[in-house]
Design an enzyme around this catalytic site. Structure first.
Site, PDB file in Angstrom:
ATOM      1  N   SER A 137       0.827  -1.220   0.000  1.00  0.00           N
ATOM      2  CA  SER A 137       0.000   0.000   0.000  1.00  0.00           C
ATOM      3  C   SER A 137       0.853   1.257   0.000  1.00  0.00           C
ATOM      4  O   SER A 137       1.927   1.297   0.630  1.00  0.00           O
ATOM      5  CB  SER A 137      -0.876  -0.010   1.251  1.00  0.00           C
ATOM      6  OG  SER A 137      -1.522   1.235   1.405  1.00  0.00           O
ATOM      7  N   TYR A 161      -1.826  -0.191  10.775  1.00  0.00           N
ATOM      8  CA  TYR A 161      -2.066  -0.843   9.481  1.00  0.00           C
ATOM      9  C   TYR A 161      -0.819  -0.715   8.599  1.00  0.00           C
ATOM     10  O   TYR A 161      -0.321  -1.706   8.052  1.00  0.00           O
ATOM     11  CB  TYR A 161      -3.288  -0.212   8.798  1.00  0.00           C
ATOM     12  CG  TYR A 161      -3.425  -0.593   7.342  1.00  0.00           C
ATOM     13  CD1 TYR A 161      -3.700  -1.907   6.976  1.00  0.00           C
ATOM     14  CD2 TYR A 161      -3.238   0.347   6.325  1.00  0.00           C
ATOM     15  CE1 TYR A 161      -3.800  -2.268   5.630  1.00  0.00           C
ATOM     16  CE2 TYR A 161      -3.344   0.003   4.994  1.00  0.00           C
ATOM     17  CZ  TYR A 161      -3.622  -1.313   4.653  1.00  0.00           C
ATOM     18  OH  TYR A 161      -3.713  -1.669   3.331  1.00  0.00           O
ATOM     19  N   LYS A 165       1.945  -3.591   7.102  1.00  0.00           N
ATOM     20  CA  LYS A 165       2.294  -3.781   5.680  1.00  0.00           C
ATOM     21  C   LYS A 165       3.811  -3.628   5.484  1.00  0.00           C
ATOM     22  O   LYS A 165       4.429  -4.381   4.717  1.00  0.00           O
ATOM     23  CB  LYS A 165       1.554  -2.754   4.809  1.00  0.00           C
ATOM     24  CG  LYS A 165       0.067  -3.030   4.665  1.00  0.00           C
ATOM     25  CD  LYS A 165      -0.188  -4.218   3.743  1.00  0.00           C
ATOM     26  CE  LYS A 165      -1.657  -4.546   3.631  1.00  0.00           C
ATOM     27  NZ  LYS A 165      -1.950  -5.768   2.902  1.00  0.00           N
TER      28      LYS A 165
HETATM   29  P1  NAD Z   1     -11.295  -6.405   1.264  1.00  0.00           P
HETATM   30  O1  NAD Z   1     -11.507  -6.326   2.738  1.00  0.00           O
HETATM   31  O2  NAD Z   1     -12.429  -6.122   0.369  1.00  0.00           O
HETATM   32  O3  NAD Z   1     -10.692  -7.837   0.887  1.00  0.00           O
HETATM   33  C1  NAD Z   1      -9.894  -8.576   1.782  1.00  0.00           C
HETATM   34  C2  NAD Z   1     -10.438  -9.997   1.798  1.00  0.00           C
HETATM   35  O4  NAD Z   1      -9.645 -10.758   2.734  1.00  0.00           O
HETATM   36  C3  NAD Z   1     -11.887 -10.076   2.277  1.00  0.00           C
HETATM   37  O5  NAD Z   1     -12.625 -10.888   1.381  1.00  0.00           O
HETATM   38  C4  NAD Z   1     -11.805 -10.725   3.662  1.00  0.00           C
HETATM   39  O6  NAD Z   1     -12.945 -11.489   3.964  1.00  0.00           O
HETATM   40  C5  NAD Z   1     -10.542 -11.550   3.510  1.00  0.00           C
HETATM   41  N1  NAD Z   1      -9.853 -11.839   4.790  1.00  0.00           N
HETATM   42  C6  NAD Z   1      -9.613 -10.982   5.803  1.00  0.00           C
HETATM   43  N2  NAD Z   1      -8.962 -11.609   6.792  1.00  0.00           N
HETATM   44  C7  NAD Z   1      -8.790 -12.904   6.387  1.00  0.00           C
HETATM   45  C8  NAD Z   1      -8.193 -14.031   6.971  1.00  0.00           C
HETATM   46  N3  NAD Z   1      -7.650 -13.989   8.215  1.00  0.00           N
HETATM   47  N4  NAD Z   1      -8.186 -15.200   6.294  1.00  0.00           N
HETATM   48  C9  NAD Z   1      -8.754 -15.267   5.053  1.00  0.00           C
HETATM   49  N5  NAD Z   1      -9.340 -14.225   4.457  1.00  0.00           N
HETATM   50  C10 NAD Z   1      -9.349 -13.045   5.110  1.00  0.00           C
HETATM   51  O7  NAD Z   1     -10.067  -5.436   0.933  1.00  0.00           O
HETATM   52  P2  NAD Z   1      -9.508  -4.961  -0.483  1.00  0.00           P
HETATM   53  O8  NAD Z   1      -9.794  -3.519  -0.607  1.00  0.00           O
HETATM   54  O9  NAD Z   1      -9.891  -5.896  -1.543  1.00  0.00           O
HETATM   55  O10 NAD Z   1      -7.949  -5.088  -0.183  1.00  0.00           O
HETATM   56  C11 NAD Z   1      -7.199  -6.238  -0.543  1.00  0.00           C
HETATM   57  C12 NAD Z   1      -5.761  -6.049  -0.066  1.00  0.00           C
HETATM   58  O11 NAD Z   1      -5.229  -4.857  -0.628  1.00  0.00           O
HETATM   59  C13 NAD Z   1      -5.630  -5.910   1.442  1.00  0.00           C
HETATM   60  O12 NAD Z   1      -4.472  -6.609   1.846  1.00  0.00           O
HETATM   61  C14 NAD Z   1      -5.431  -4.414   1.641  1.00  0.00           C
HETATM   62  O13 NAD Z   1      -4.673  -4.127   2.792  1.00  0.00           O
HETATM   63  C15 NAD Z   1      -4.679  -4.035   0.375  1.00  0.00           C
HETATM   64  N6  NAD Z   1      -4.869  -2.631  -0.014  1.00  0.00           N
HETATM   65  C16 NAD Z   1      -6.139  -2.144  -0.160  1.00  0.00           C
HETATM   66  C17 NAD Z   1      -6.316  -0.800  -0.494  1.00  0.00           C
HETATM   67  C18 NAD Z   1      -7.693  -0.207  -0.608  1.00  0.00           C
HETATM   68  O14 NAD Z   1      -7.825   1.009  -0.474  1.00  0.00           O
HETATM   69  N7  NAD Z   1      -8.738  -0.990  -0.869  1.00  0.00           N
HETATM   70  C19 NAD Z   1      -5.202   0.012  -0.730  1.00  0.00           C
HETATM   71  C20 NAD Z   1      -3.925  -0.535  -0.596  1.00  0.00           C
HETATM   72  C21 NAD Z   1      -3.772  -1.875  -0.225  1.00  0.00           C
HETATM   73  C1  WQD Z   2      -9.380  10.128   0.444  1.00  0.00           C
HETATM   74  C2  WQD Z   2      -9.590  11.611   0.659  1.00  0.00           C
HETATM   75  C3  WQD Z   2      -9.942  12.194   2.973  1.00  0.00           C
HETATM   76  C4  WQD Z   2     -13.775  10.197   3.476  1.00  0.00           C
HETATM   77  C5  WQD Z   2      -6.862   5.103   2.441  1.00  0.00           C
HETATM   78  C6  WQD Z   2      -5.868   4.464   3.351  1.00  0.00           C
HETATM   79  C7  WQD Z   2      -4.696   3.968   2.553  1.00  0.00           C
HETATM   80  C8  WQD Z   2      -5.151   3.071   1.402  1.00  0.00           C
HETATM   81  C9  WQD Z   2      -6.187   3.736   0.576  1.00  0.00           C
HETATM   82  C10 WQD Z   2      -5.147   0.792   2.135  1.00  0.00           C
HETATM   83  C11 WQD Z   2      -8.852  12.121   1.893  1.00  0.00           C
HETATM   84  C12 WQD Z   2     -11.152  12.510   2.140  1.00  0.00           C
HETATM   85  C13 WQD Z   2     -12.588  10.682   2.966  1.00  0.00           C
HETATM   86  C14 WQD Z   2     -14.820  11.101   3.758  1.00  0.00           C
HETATM   87  C15 WQD Z   2     -13.439  12.891   2.964  1.00  0.00           C
HETATM   88  N1  WQD Z   2      -5.755   1.864   1.899  1.00  0.00           N
HETATM   89  N2  WQD Z   2     -12.415  12.018   2.717  1.00  0.00           N
HETATM   90  N3  WQD Z   2     -14.613  12.431   3.474  1.00  0.00           N
HETATM   91  O1  WQD Z   2      -7.032   8.077   3.335  1.00  0.00           O
HETATM   92  O2  WQD Z   2      -6.212   8.545   0.982  1.00  0.00           O
HETATM   93  O3  WQD Z   2      -6.266   6.240   1.815  1.00  0.00           O
HETATM   94  O4  WQD Z   2      -7.264   4.174   1.423  1.00  0.00           O
HETATM   95  O5  WQD Z   2      -3.982   0.538   2.030  1.00  0.00           O
HETATM   96  O6  WQD Z   2      -3.891   3.292   3.448  1.00  0.00           O
HETATM   97  O7  WQD Z   2      -5.440   5.420   4.307  1.00  0.00           O
HETATM   98  O8  WQD Z   2      -8.379   7.333   1.320  1.00  0.00           O
HETATM   99  O9  WQD Z   2     -10.742   7.389   0.668  1.00  0.00           O
HETATM  100  O10 WQD Z   2     -10.159   7.500   3.131  1.00  0.00           O
HETATM  101  O11 WQD Z   2      -9.661   9.449   1.666  1.00  0.00           O
HETATM  102  O12 WQD Z   2     -13.283  14.104   2.758  1.00  0.00           O
HETATM  103  O13 WQD Z   2     -15.900  10.727   4.245  1.00  0.00           O
HETATM  104  O14 WQD Z   2     -10.982  11.836   0.920  1.00  0.00           O
HETATM  105  O15 WQD Z   2      -9.697  13.199   3.931  1.00  0.00           O
HETATM  106  O16 WQD Z   2      -8.438  13.415   1.601  1.00  0.00           O
HETATM  107  P1  WQD Z   2      -6.928   7.660   1.947  1.00  0.00           P
HETATM  108  P2  WQD Z   2      -9.822   7.844   1.722  1.00  0.00           P
END
Ligand code: NAD
Ligand code: WQD
Length: 354
Positions: A137, A161, A165
């Site tokens: 991430s 978090y 990572k």
């Molecule tokens: P998500 O929560 O939709 O998907 C994660 C999946 O993992 C879910 O289906 C959940 O049920 C499953 N899971 C959780 N814990 C588990 C466990 N102990 N055993 C088996 N399954 C488990 O999230 P996502 O948005 O699809 O994210 C996927 C990956 O990408 C995550 O590792 C997240 O940290 C990373 N990521 C997400 C974002 C984002 O903003 N969505 C950004 C950067 C990184």
């Molecule tokens: C985006 C912008 C908020 C909600 C997060 C995680 C990051 C990664 C991606 C996993 C920011 C603003 C948000 C709301 C708002 N995830 N906002 N009103 O914080 O950039 O990233 O998701 O790895 O680790 O931190 O994403 O969508 O929460 O926010 O104004 O109700 O929207 O302040 O500027 P962020 P976000």
């Protein structure tokens, strides 16, 4: 064609990636505990990939299980090998991702994200599977010193978090540096994944109140919530709201396919890549783009800044283009159009018959 284990494959990014991988001809074994998703998502994945019920049993197998259950993982790898279809590679999405929750429950986050990854790596190693794509991430960059952010920027996460990572990335680096290294690893640092499959059949369906901008504003547009709170109108940006690099989830899914192809085609390596568009959009730009796409007004209030936000995060995506030949194909209008297709067809997410 490969046999792939997809942990967390029922989740937001995993489900979209499954569609792309199935369409590319791979056979998938999804492992998910459904703690943040539903098996319905995978039924829709199967339909989108046009699998009939017979081919679905081979091409998209689904197991309910926890990545921290070492015995379960061992049995999964053993069974696959004994059936003559060993697992060639793993895409590891499973994990917890809510920043605020990680501050409240650090032990839980370290357990699922780090211990879960360690158990998975142990099982892979024991069963001779050394090819891994890991969901990292942009949260690793914390408050970035400059933008766009290259992969060489300092790793300085600011919440549990992000720490979890960063710890997994460190573990993967240690594995890649080990004497008997056989590993092919891609750490993909996603920026802000949003949008949905253009069919509107699968999309993001957070439990409870969404933490993130895009699902929250989609739920306001569809009438599930009254108004959006915009966190801070006094940031040092052109309109005073924060700037992020929003990436269409289908671009992200295609990035996984490209990373996998690259790992399978080359000798041992550790690839660490940003997956982003390189384009920034402010919160208000996203709101207005969504209003255009949906034809609905999104009421919002400007409120105080949220703790832990950076003013601007935008990826430098040049390395992914150079190493994978991958770059985003979809812009903010595409993101909003497809996000609205999902939200308007499924106002209550997967609870809707869709
Ligand atoms: P998500 O929560 O939709 O998907 C994660 C999946 O993992 C879910 O289906 C959940 O049920 C499953 N899971 C959780 N814990 C588990 C466990 N102990 N055993 C088996 N399954 C488990 O999230 P996502 O948005 O699809 O994210 C996927 C990956 O990408 C995550 O590792 C997240 O940290 C990373 N990521 C997400 C974002 C984002 O903003 N969505 C950004 C950067 C990184
Ligand atoms: C985006 C912008 C908020 C909600 C997060 C995680 C990051 C990664 C991606 C996993 C920011 C603003 C948000 C709301 C708002 N995830 N906002 N009103 O914080 O950039 O990233 O998701 O790895 O680790 O931190 O994403 O969508 O929460 O926010 O104004 O109700 O929207 O302040 O500027 P962020 P976000």
């Amino acid at each position: 064609m490969a046999r792939l284990l997809i942990t967390g494959g029922a989740g937001f990014i995993g489900s979209h990636t499954c569609v792309v991988l199935l369409q590319a001809g791979h056979n998938l074994l999804v492992l998910d505990d459904f703690s943040n998703s539903t098996p319905l998502a995978l039924k829709r994945v199967s339909a989108l990939a046009q699998l009939d019920s017979q081919s679905s049993q081979v091409r998209l197998q689904v197991r309910r299980g926890d990545i921290r259950d070492q015995a379960y993982l061992d049995a999964l790898f053993s069974k696959a090998a004994s059936e003559g279809a060993p697992i060639d590679a793993v895409i590891h999405f499973a994990g917890l991702k809510a920043v605020g929750e990680s501050v409240r429950e650090p032990l839980h986050y370290w357990d699922v994200n780090l211990t879960g990854s360690r158990c998975l790596l142990d099982a892979m190693n024991a069963h001779g599977c050394h090819t891994l794509v890991f969901s990292s991430s942009a949260t690793l960059y914390g408050y970035p010193e400059r933008v766009p952010i290259p992969e060489t920027a300092p790793i300085q996460p600011i919440n549990p978090y992000g720490h979890s990572k960063a710890a997994v990335e460190q573990l993967l680096q240690d594995l890649a540096a080990s004497a008997a290294n056989q590993w092919r690893i891609a750490c993909l640092r996603y920026f802000n994944p949003v949008g949905a499959h253009p069919s509107g059949k699968i999309g993001e369906d957070p439990l409870g109140t969404p933490n993130n901008l895009f699902p929250f504003l989609s739920q306001v547009a569809v009438g599930r919530r009254e108004s959006l709170q915009v966190f801070g109108g006094d940031w040092p940006t052109s309109d005073g709201t924060c700037i992020r690099d929003y990436i269409h989830v289908m671009d992200l899914a295609e990035g996984h396919q490209a990373a996998l192809d690259c790992l399978l085609a080359e000798p041992t390596q550790l690839l660490t890549l940003n997956l982003g568009s390189g384009q920034g959009a402010s919160v208000l730009e996203v709101v207005h783009a969504f209003e255009r796409a949906s034809g609905r007004q999104v009421p919002y209030d400007l409120v105080a800044r949220r703790d832990g936000d950076a003013a601007i995060t935008v990826a430098d995506p040049a390395l992914a283009l150079q190493r994978l030949g991958w770059q985003t194909q979809r812009d903010l209008d595409d993101i909003c159009r497809d996000g609205w297709a999902w939200q308007s067809a499924n106002p209550a997410g997967y609870n809707d018959p869709g």
